[in-house]
Motif scaffolding. Sequence first.
Motif, mmCIF file in Angstrom:
data_model
loop_
_atom_site.group_PDB
_atom_site.id
_atom_site.type_symbol
_atom_site.label_atom_id
_atom_site.label_comp_id
_atom_site.label_asym_id
_atom_site.label_seq_id
_atom_site.Cartn_x
_atom_site.Cartn_y
_atom_site.Cartn_z
ATOM 1 N N LEU A 278 -0.016 -67.992 -35.508
ATOM 2 C CA LEU A 278 -0.444 -68.038 -36.902
ATOM 3 C C LEU A 278 -0.793 -69.466 -37.314
ATOM 4 N N ILE A 279 0.057 -70.410 -36.936
ATOM 5 C CA ILE A 279 -0.200 -71.815 -37.290
ATOM 6 C C ILE A 279 -1.515 -72.292 -36.697
ATOM 7 N N ASP A 280 -1.759 -71.991 -35.418
ATOM 8 C CA ASP A 280 -2.968 -72.476 -34.756
ATOM 9 C C ASP A 280 -4.214 -71.704 -35.185
ATOM 10 N N ALA A 281 -4.021 -70.453 -35.624
ATOM 11 C CA ALA A 281 -5.170 -69.646 -36.077
ATOM 12 C C ALA A 281 -5.564 -69.984 -37.509
ATOM 13 N N THR A 282 -4.822 -70.881 -38.145
ATOM 14 C CA THR A 282 -5.131 -71.255 -39.530
ATOM 15 C C THR A 282 -5.111 -72.776 -39.703
ATOM 16 N N SER A 283 -5.292 -73.506 -38.609
ATOM 17 C CA SER A 283 -5.071 -74.953 -38.625
ATOM 18 C C SER A 283 -6.264 -75.763 -39.117
ATOM 19 N N SER A 284 -7.479 -75.260 -38.923
ATOM 20 C CA SER A 284 -8.662 -76.039 -39.305
ATOM 21 C C SER A 284 -9.158 -75.619 -40.685
ATOM 22 N N GLU A 285 -10.012 -76.441 -41.266
ATOM 23 C CA GLU A 285 -10.562 -76.165 -42.583
ATOM 24 C C GLU A 285 -11.386 -74.880 -42.598
ATOM 25 N N SER A 286 -11.992 -74.566 -41.444
ATOM 26 C CA SER A 286 -12.873 -73.392 -41.374
ATOM 27 C C SER A 286 -12.167 -72.131 -40.882
ATOM 28 N N SER A 287 -10.874 -72.229 -40.550
ATOM 29 C CA SER A 287 -10.157 -71.093 -39.950
ATOM 30 C C SER A 287 -10.218 -69.839 -40.809
ATOM 31 N N LEU A 288 -10.146 -70.006 -42.120
ATOM 32 C CA LEU A 288 -10.078 -68.853 -43.022
ATOM 33 C C LEU A 288 -11.392 -68.620 -43.758
ATOM 34 N N GLU A 289 -12.454 -69.313 -43.344
ATOM 35 C CA GLU A 289 -13.733 -69.275 -44.044
ATOM 36 C C GLU A 289 -14.298 -67.868 -44.155
ATOM 37 N N ASP A 290 -14.271 -67.128 -43.041
ATOM 38 C CA ASP A 290 -14.849 -65.784 -43.026
ATOM 39 C C ASP A 290 -13.797 -64.681 -43.017
ATOM 40 N N GLU A 291 -12.553 -65.035 -43.218
ATOM 41 C CA GLU A 291 -11.475 -64.047 -43.172
ATOM 42 C C GLU A 291 -11.439 -63.237 -44.470
ATOM 43 N N THR A 292 -11.504 -61.911 -44.316
ATOM 44 C CA THR A 292 -11.476 -61.026 -45.486
ATOM 45 C C THR A 292 -10.082 -60.500 -45.775
#
Length: 479
Positions: A278-292
Amino acid sequence: MAKSNTNAADSHSVAADLVDFLNASPTAFHAVDEAKRRLESAGFERISEREEWKLEVGRKYFFTRNHSTVVAFAIGKKYVAGNGIYIVGAHTDSPCLKLKPTSKVTKGGYLEVGIQTYGGGLWYTWFDRDLTVAGRLILREEKDGSTSYSHRLVRVQEPIIRVPTLAIHLDRDVNDGFKPNTQNHLVPILATTVKGELNKDAAENGPVGKAKSDNQKHHPLLLKHLANHAGCEPDNICDFELQACDTQPSIIGGAMKEFVFSGRLDNLCMSFCSLKALIDATSSESSLEDETGVRMVALFDHEEVGSNSAQGAGSPVMLDALSRIVNSFSSYSQIIKQTIQKSFLVSADMAHALHPNYMDKHDENHQPKMHGGLVIKHNANQRYATNSVTSFLFKEIARKHDLPVQDFVVRNDMPCGSTIGPILASGVGIRTVDVGAPQLSMHSIREMCAVDDVRHSYEHFKAFFEEFSHLDQKITVDA
């Protein structure tokens, strides 16, 4: 060869991080504390169940309950109320010996510590181990004439207790079957009464304000050790929740450095892999850009004893979290039902690897191997919550990333264990797949799993977080 070497390096990097996590987590309280430290370092904001939640898309949050359960989640920037929440669930507790409310035992010239067994441990493995104690204290604090109370984690580093076996000369039939009585024989020795008298003054009067009959619940020598490591006076210890712990550290071992040797792999290995994913899948600024949707990890206490507690998977903690997330973005009361039907749970709990010395204990067509990747658990009687749809979705993620995956079903002539999967599937109504990394010596004080499977688990969970919202749109079942 280059790819193989890279994979080996990656495996050892993730496994080394697991070892650090394990060595920081002798109890469920410490595991949650370490998880909290890692989450805060990764930019997750701590929120409280006792306060109103004001959540925003693109932000990351976590909360703890009883400091032995932790729930962390990241909200996609394209999330709207009613979209799915994608969860990996595991548990923080392991079978162990917990100190009794009155732990003071004196007999035969020894000071002993009364314990109660927690969960279904292989208790014979606790004999002749160098043990210590860890857990949490409830402390009284006096400041400016007022009294307050707090909980503080404590861990005595040095070995202070031990459960000795009986010499074979006094039990000639012991090799025909070692069956200790857990009330009489599984009692750790703290000291001899002769040496214990030298420390009699330490905490002799017990906590301030306690009745005389309550002062003798624990050996003053034990309270002195706890106070020294907690940085307080013995008199300030009002109560505690402690357990015996092995002092031998977790380590990577084997002739090829391919195994992790440790206690509590069930289930801190899955807790760690899901948390790191979870930490690594949300670590960058763009990680959640397209997440619905919302990506979540939920690590529960008390799985080993049925999950029926305020902080167990049988409590409303999961449904509470889902409801409060949804309610932060919509006032429509029925939308939580829509959310649940779009959500998905990976119930992650360690699995039984094939044992080379007991191969008849596995079904011949379902023999999970070390290095073989996560094991998907099946049971027609719903001891696991996996079905063909949830199994397919989880396998499809593995296929896309060239990750190995295995199947397990218990023999028809053996009972089947269970997990938090069926509890949450039936209690919340969420689609669920039960999985786990293969291990040996489950519920021993010292277990083992494969370094490669730690990496496989982490990568599989990370891919699940990053891709499930898109994959789920491609399958239709109840249309």
